[in-house]
Design an enzyme around this catalytic site. Structure first.
Site, mmCIF file in Angstrom:
data_model
loop_
_atom_site.group_PDB
_atom_site.id
_atom_site.type_symbol
_atom_site.label_atom_id
_atom_site.label_comp_id
_atom_site.label_asym_id
_atom_site.label_seq_id
_atom_site.Cartn_x
_atom_site.Cartn_y
_atom_site.Cartn_z
ATOM 1 N N ILE B 150 0.859 -1.189 0.000
ATOM 2 C CA ILE B 150 0.000 0.000 0.000
ATOM 3 C C ILE B 150 0.891 1.233 0.000
ATOM 4 C CG2 ILE B 150 -1.670 1.335 1.356
ATOM 5 C CD1 ILE B 150 -1.543 -2.338 1.923
ATOM 6 N N CYS B 151 0.710 2.063 -1.035
ATOM 7 C CA CYS B 151 1.432 3.331 -1.160
ATOM 8 C C CYS B 151 2.942 3.101 -1.083
ATOM 9 C CB CYS B 151 0.920 4.322 -0.102
ATOM 10 S SG CYS B 151 1.430 6.018 -0.410
ATOM 11 N N MET B 152 3.627 3.724 -0.126
ATOM 12 C CA MET B 152 5.089 3.549 -0.016
ATOM 13 C C MET B 152 5.430 2.087 0.272
ATOM 14 S SD MET B 152 7.372 5.520 2.775
ATOM 15 C CE MET B 152 9.132 5.599 2.780
ATOM 16 N N GLY B 154 3.949 -0.325 -1.086
ATOM 17 C CA GLY B 154 3.957 -0.921 -2.413
ATOM 18 C C GLY B 154 5.295 -0.692 -3.108
#
Lengths: 297, 394
Positions: B150-152, B154
């Protein structure tokens, strides 16, 4: 009025008269006052009498120093240079006041110009902050950057640096907050124009919430426009740099103060943390190698 | 008569009505705010099965029969906390995924302290994440796991998958920035003004409060004013207040980011954009996106103001995998996990996609036999299994 009269009636003459009368007053007070007329009452131990004589001698020595210094100050040359210095200070103060006033009036004119244009952030950078920064760098900062001397020179330099960085931080924050406030002012102007238009068309909402929703939308639009301007990004960068510089300078001063106390400083702890980190990493790598070699067996 | 035309009398009348309603609201809100409120977040039962320094690995209790054999590890960002994925019953990505019969693990990055300031991205990816993956592989006796970022988080998963492709069966990236050279997001524009060396040198770890302030400044009217106007309008409603407080709890729960990690992320990703160019290095090891050969599902939000489509959509065209899919949802950065519509879409999509790829692995020869359609002049290299970008109506 000839030179003699000027000398007699000018500020130098007044000052000389004042110094003379003050010296005469204290001299006569010393002779007739409680210490000047003090006599050791009988019977008094010899030590007490000796003590009072020493006090008298000390007081008379002080009085002689006072007399000599007032005599020196009374001389015309000394008076002239002293008064020149006193008249120079108002000139410097006047210059500072004039520059500051010019800066404020420019800022005010800039504000009037800026709030007139909706969704327009050109020429955003108020020169007043630039002028103040220029004035500060020219007139005040050199004093703070002066090299210090003596045993405590390093501490003094760090303290001066903290004051310098604080001043720059204050300017940067003020500039940044001013920039953040600009969309609010512009949005109010836009709302004013919108309401005039709507009232001409007879479409004014009756609900207060509708006015609020209109204003929020306009305000949001102004912020989104502002945020993409290069001026904002530069100002943001300047402000963050000023905050960090001030924090770093302040910490150096605090560390100097904390060194007096028997507690570790951030600098000491950072060194420890770095050592911990390197050691832990080495241990983990070695543990993994051992695990892998055991798995291979 | 009012010369300006503004119906002041009507407005005043409405204000008076609103004042009466507000008074009723205030009385009700007093009962709500002073009464018991259920505002706990991250309540789905789990066990802490692994700990290392500040890191904890949560293993959730299953809620349905296991449909996907390979366990899934969720890797959240270092900014804010993973509790957003389990905000409340009925709005929990974690529970939805568990109901799909997936064996779920989640990394809790914890709260970095001053001693963590020297931890780099390499320590997080090749250290903590690799250790977690090895632990799960040993625990389940499987050679590979499924990875979801998720986000960073990821971005970390992309780096990990490129460096350890032999350990990752399937890779899912959600709202993940891989391309930082875009001016569609204010963050990308603003970060250009930041000097990461100065930041780290001054603060050590990047303070969570500074990050919070930065995010609030992205839209002050909505995030600092309108949000609370809405709150005061609904403050008499217990359910509304509970949901609002849960979100507030999560949004302002911001750990610090370890200094060296922050420095490298800003410098190598935001400023130099090395990740998408396959030029980024961790401890001397280059992250080559072509080494990502496992199936990749890339989900992002069309209205994401932090990771706009331009920052996420290039990934599938740069990896070496032949099985990639982009999914663009009509939502924003957080809406993808908390909006009612996406709650019904995200978990089933992930579960179905993983289920299709949970079987025995095909040999490399079998993969090479799959015919590849010709690539157009502007299109990315595609394969028979590469799906087109899907968008879901709002």
């Amino acid at each position: 009025m000839d030179q003699d009269d000027k000398g007699k009636s000018g500020p130098e003459a007044l000052f000389a008269e004042w110094m003379k009368s003050a010296a005469d007053f204290w001299l006569s007070a010393a002779k007739t006052g409680p210490l000047g007329g003090f006599k050791v009452p009988e019977p008094m131990p010899a030590s007490a009498a000796g003590y009072s004589t020493r006090m008298q001698e000390g007081f008379q020595a002080l009085l002689k120093i006072w007399q000599n210094s007032t005599a020196a100050l009374s001389s015309p040359q000394t008076l002239e240079s002293l008064l020149k210095g006193m008249t120079a200070s108002p000139d410097a103060a006047l210059r500072i006041i004039r520059t500051t006033w010019d800066g404020y009036s420019q800022l005010y004119q800039m504000w009037l110009k800026q709030t007139g244009k909706a969704y327009n952030f050109e020429g955003l950078q108020p020169d007043a902050f630039g002028e103040w920064s220029g004035f500060y760098e020219k007139e005040i900062q050199p004093f703070l950057k002066m090299p210090q001397v003596g045993l405590t020179r390093l501490y003094q330099e760090r303290a001066n640096d903290a004051v310098d960085k604080f001043a720059q931080y204050q300017t940067a924050i003020a500039e940044f907050l001013n920039m953040l406030n600009t969309p609010v002012e512009k949005s109010l102007r836009v709302m004013e124009e919108k309401l005039v238009e709507m009232s001409k068309e007879g479409k004014l909402p009756e609900n207060f919430k509708d006015y609020y929703n209109m204003w929020i939308k306009v305000l949001e639009g102004h912020y989104m426009t502002l945020y993409k301007t290069p001026e904002y990004v530069e100002c943001l960068g300047r402000t963050m740099n000023a905050v960090q510089d001030y924090k770093a300078a302040r910490e150096k001063v605090l560390i100097d103060l904390l060194q007096v106390l028997p507690i570790p400083t951030n600098r000491d702890m950072d060194d420890l943390y770095k050592e911990f980190y390197v050691l832990k990493k080495k241990v983990k790598e070695m543990a993994k190698k051992i695990e892998n070699s055991e798995a291979l067996k | 008569m009012n010369q300006s035309g503004i119906p002041i009398d009507l407005i005043m009348g409405k204000l008076a009505e609103d004042a009466e309603k507000s008074q009723e609201r205030i009385l009700k809100s007093k009962e709500v705010l002073l009464g018991p409120l259920e505002t706990e977040i991250a309540t789905t039962p789990c066990d802490i099965v692994y700990e290392e320094d500040r890191i904890k690995l949560k293993h959730y209790h299953p809620l349905a029969e296991n449909r996907v054999k390979t366990p899934l590890v969720m890797v959240y960002a270092l900014i804010n906390r993973e509790t957003m994925l389990d905000l409340q019953p009925g709005r929990s990505v974690v529970q939805n995924i568990l109901k799909e019969g997936i064996d779920l693990y989640m990394i809790d990055w914890g709260y970095p302290t001053a001693k963590d300031r020297f931890l780099s991205i390499d320590d997080h990816v090749n250290g903590y994440l690799d250790n977690v993956v090895d632990f799960i592989r040993r625990r389940h006796g499987v050679p590979k796991i499924n990875l979801m970022g998720i986000c960073m988080g990821g971005s970390f998963c992309i780096m990990y998958s490129a460096l350890h492709p032999e350990k990752v069966k399937n890779l899912i990236c959600t709202v993940t920035p891989s391309n930082f050279d875009t001016d569609k997001s204010l963050l990308n524009i603003w970060v250009k003004a930041i000097d990461p060396d100065r930041e780290t040198g001054t603060h050590g770890n990047m303070p969570g409060d500074v990050l919070n302030l930065g995010f609030l400044l992205l839209n002050p009217p909505r995030l600092m004013l309108d949000k609370y106007v809405g709150y005061f309008e609904g403050v008499h409603d217990k359910v509304f207040v509970e949901n609002f407080i849960r979100m507030e709890k999560w949004i302002f729960d911001s750990p610090d980011v370890p200094g060296e990690t922050f420095r490298q992320f800003i410098r190598d990703c935001f400023k130099k954009n090395l990740l998408i160019q396959s030029k980024m290095e961790l401890d001397g090891k280059r992250i080559d996106l072509k080494k990502i050969t496992m199936p990749v599902l890339n989900i992002y939000g069309r209205f994401d103001h932090l990771v706009p489509p331009a920052a996420a959509e290039l990934l599938t065209g740069r990896v070496g995998s032949k099985d990639t899919e982009d999914l663009c949802l009509e939502t924003g950065h957080i809406g993808i996990y908390v909006s009612a519509k996406c709650q019904k879409e995200l978990a089933p999509k992930i579960a179905d996609w993983l289920k299709e790829r949970d079987g025995v692995e095909r040999s490399a020869a079998a993969v090479a036999d799959v015919p590849k359609p010709a690539a157009g002049p502007k299109s990315r290299p595609s394969s028979a299994k590469k799906a087109k970008v899907k968008t879901t109506a709002r």
